[in-house]
Design a protein around this motif. Structure first.
Motif, PDB file in Angstrom:
ATOM      1  N   THR A 161     -16.087  51.957 -45.339  1.00 35.66           N
ATOM      2  CA  THR A 161     -16.061  50.896 -43.361  1.00 35.66           C
ATOM      3  C   THR A 161     -16.205  52.677 -42.689  1.00 35.66           C
ATOM      4  OG1 THR A 161     -13.360  51.281 -44.120  1.00 35.66           O
ATOM      5  CG2 THR A 161     -14.806  49.381 -43.757  1.00 35.66           C
ATOM      6  N   THR A 179      -8.132  35.790 -41.956  1.00 33.90           N
ATOM      7  CA  THR A 179      -8.162  36.332 -43.319  1.00 33.90           C
ATOM      8  C   THR A 179      -7.281  37.123 -44.515  1.00 33.90           C
ATOM      9  OG1 THR A 179      -9.239  38.399 -44.267  1.00 33.90           O
ATOM     10  CG2 THR A 179      -7.957  38.644 -42.008  1.00 33.90           C
ATOM     11  N   LEU A 207      -9.770  42.379 -50.041  1.00 38.12           N
ATOM     12  CA  LEU A 207     -10.377  41.318 -48.874  1.00 38.12           C
ATOM     13  C   LEU A 207      -9.644  40.006 -50.174  1.00 38.12           C
ATOM     14  CD1 LEU A 207     -11.162  39.730 -46.046  1.00 38.12           C
ATOM     15  CD2 LEU A 207     -13.273  39.613 -47.064  1.00 38.12           C
ATOM     16  N   TYR A 228     -16.051  34.642 -36.907  1.00 39.12           N
ATOM     17  CA  TYR A 228     -15.777  35.176 -38.301  1.00 39.12           C
ATOM     18  C   TYR A 228     -15.843  37.025 -38.025  1.00 39.12           C
ATOM     19  CZ  TYR A 228     -19.278  36.490 -42.201  1.00 39.12           C
ATOM     20  OH  TYR A 228     -19.817  36.612 -43.218  1.00 39.12           O
ATOM     21  N   TRP A 270     -13.855  40.348 -39.235  1.00 39.77           N
ATOM     22  CA  TRP A 270     -14.227  41.360 -40.147  1.00 39.77           C
ATOM     23  C   TRP A 270     -14.206  42.715 -39.031  1.00 39.77           C
ATOM     24  CZ3 TRP A 270     -16.040  41.169 -44.714  1.00 39.77           C
ATOM     25  CH2 TRP A 270     -15.943  40.367 -45.188  1.00 39.77           C
ATOM     26  N   THR A 304     -14.525  43.241 -51.710  1.00 40.72           N
ATOM     27  CA  THR A 304     -14.920  42.006 -51.141  1.00 40.72           C
ATOM     28  C   THR A 304     -14.811  41.819 -52.538  1.00 40.72           C
ATOM     29  OG1 THR A 304     -17.045  42.358 -50.913  1.00 40.72           O
ATOM     30  CG2 THR A 304     -15.506  42.295 -48.630  1.00 40.72           C
ATOM     31  N   ARG A 355     -18.076  35.970 -51.996  1.00 44.36           N
ATOM     32  CA  ARG A 355     -18.662  36.020 -50.886  1.00 44.36           C
ATOM     33  C   ARG A 355     -19.859  35.176 -51.141  1.00 44.36           C
ATOM     34  NH1 ARG A 355     -15.121  35.524 -47.418  1.00 44.36           N
ATOM     35  NH2 ARG A 355     -16.846  35.485 -46.342  1.00 44.36           N
ATOM     36  N   ASP A 378     -23.865  35.421 -47.596  1.00 46.23           N
ATOM     37  CA  ASP A 378     -22.622  35.798 -46.460  1.00 46.23           C
ATOM     38  C   ASP A 378     -23.477  36.623 -45.199  1.00 46.23           C
ATOM     39  OD1 ASP A 378     -20.155  35.626 -45.226  1.00 46.23           O
ATOM     40  OD2 ASP A 378     -19.244  37.269 -46.889  1.00 46.23           O
ATOM     41  N   ILE A 402     -22.207  38.361 -43.084  1.00 39.58           N
ATOM     42  CA  ILE A 402     -21.966  40.514 -42.983  1.00 39.58           C
ATOM     43  C   ILE A 402     -22.404  40.906 -43.218  1.00 39.58           C
ATOM     44  CG2 ILE A 402     -20.408  39.979 -45.081  1.00 39.58           C
ATOM     45  CD1 ILE A 402     -19.504  42.066 -42.231  1.00 39.58           C
ATOM     46  N   CYS A 406     -22.913  49.086 -48.972  1.00 37.04           N
ATOM     47  CA  CYS A 406     -22.012  47.927 -48.804  1.00 37.04           C
ATOM     48  C   CYS A 406     -21.783  48.007 -50.279  1.00 37.04           C
ATOM     49  CB  CYS A 406     -22.640  46.651 -47.908  1.00 37.04           C
ATOM     50  SG  CYS A 406     -21.979  47.030 -46.818  1.00 37.04           S
TER      51      CYS A 406
END
Length: 413
Positions: free
Chosen positions: A145, A227, A246, A257, A261, A275, A278, A282, A284, A294
């Motif tokens: 992130t 969440t 998560l 949504y 996030w 994560t 999922r 997804d 995202i 990711c």
């Protein structure tokens, strides 16, 4: 000697649950669960749908079934046995105990009149011989992130976020979940009691992470998303490198949504968002600036077994019109074997026995894999698992069986 090794299969009695469950725990390594988790599974176990294998007065095998309703393509909610808590004592392996339990269980499911059985497998290699095919997959990931940014849709800034105690907003979160269930194949309608699983958070299993946290998304005073997550602090000599873990995230529209996030991406003193489970499609994946950061990984999730081929294929709809004769092999449940004419479209379907020539030949395992629309019959054909008898039939059926959204199991059982 035969009688010495004989085991007795019988429906579980509540008085035997502790020994039955202890056998399960031992088979999965013997690490004791928290009293909170054990009590939850005790309350959820349907003893009249569970069986145990007994050698004298010792439990040496277990297999349970939950009474589920599973969303199938078209949005229908179909009865399905959620096969669970399957174990065989290490002292009784290779004696046919598992096969006997699977035989008894599928006979029972047929007697109950349920067209489907589903499970999640600790070892995926086990259940194919009983006719289960991998029908859904899920994605796990570790998102950097600090190096990844989000591109959010219009309206995201209008969504109000607030922290809430998970138990206090559980009902509202379950309402959001229930509204989403018909929209995606593979989702389970949660019956009373199952909402407790969403709050399960044994302190001894946090591994240095916080207690479960919850943030809800609101619009005009209504909760439209949520969440649940934990934060695991970590410090390097260069500074904070914490992780956001998560648990789940659901929302009724793209703006809610994205807002949820974005919140997770921006939690102070963290650099990684972990994560799990999922959907493979997804959204995202289409909001992040760098998909490589990711670290997405795909693994099997829900294994699907058609217990009644005709009823199961009639219960769902089809993306494009289909009129195909399926030659089905099913050694474990021979009542499914033979030719079936499937005719259907987006409005409904019929599936009946026929003596007409086959268009496609496949086993019930491949039907289970393709049933929820996430595994292509064409891909199975390319692997030699589906044989095309009538030219063009495979492409037609593959299109009809497909789903506009990937099937997804949001939590285990």
């Amino acid at each position: 000697m035969a009688s010495e090794w004989a085991t007795d299969l019988r429906v579980l009695r509540q008085d035997d649950w502790d020994e039955w469950y202890d056998n399960l725990i031992r088979a999965f390594g013997g690490v004791a669960e928290s009293s909170e988790e054990r009590e939850l599974w005790d309350s959820l176990t349907e003893t009249d749908r569970a069986i145990g294998a007994w050698d004298g007065d010792v439990c040496v095998g277990s297999a349970g079934a939950f009474s589920f309703r599973l969303t199938v393509p078209g949005g229908a909610s179909v009865r399905a046995a959620g096969v669970t808590m399957v174990s065989v004592a290490a002292t009784h392996r290779r004696r046919g105990v598992l096969t006997a339990m699977m035989r008894r269980q599928l006979d029972d499911v047929r007697e109950w009149g349920w067209p489907l059985a589903v499970l999640t497998a600790s070892e995926p290699v086990i259940y194919g011989r009983f006719g289960y095919g991998i029908g859904t997959y899920h994605v796990t990931g570790e998102i950097d992130t600090q190096q990844t940014r989000l591109s959010v849709p219009p309206g995201t800034d209008d969504v109000r976020l607030r922290y809430a105690k998970p138990a206090e907003v559980l009902g509202a979160c379950e309402d959001v979940y229930a509204r989403l269930v018909p929209s995606r194949p593979g989702m389970l309608a949660r019956t009373p009691g199952w909402e407790r699983l969403m709050l399960l958070d044994p302190e001894g299993e946090r591994d240095g992470a916080s207690a479960l946290q919850c943030v809800v998304a609101e619009r005009d005073g209504e909760i439209v998303g949520y969440t649940r997550f934990a934060v695991k602090p970590h410090w390097e000599h260069t500074g904070a490198q914490g992780k956001v873990l998560l648990r789940d995230l659901e929302a009724l529209d793209p703006a809610a949504y994205a807002a949820l996030w974005r919140f997770l991406f921006d939690i102070d003193l963290t650099s990684t968002l972990v994560t799990r489970m999922r959907p493979v499609d997804d959204a995202i994946q289409h909001l992040v600036s760098d998909i490589r950061r990711c670290s997405l990984r795909v693994r099997d999730s829900l294994h699907v077994r058609l217990v009644d081929v005709g009823a199961a294929l009639e219960a769902r709809t089809y993306q494009a019109p289909v009129d195909v004769v399926l030659e089905v092999t099913d050694e474990f449940c021979p009542w499914n074997a033979g030719r079936w004419r499937l005719t259907g479209d987006a409005k409904g379907a019929s599936c009946e026995r026929t003596n007409d020539a086959a268009d496609l030949a496949l086993s019930v395992r491949e039907l289970g894999a393709a049933y929820l629309g996430g595994v292509s019959l064409a891909a199975l054909g390319a692997a030699g698992r589906v044989r095309e008898v009538r030219r063009g039939a495979l492409a037609e059926a593959a299109l009809g069986f497909s789903s506009t959204v990937a099937p997804w199991l949001p939590h285990g059982f």
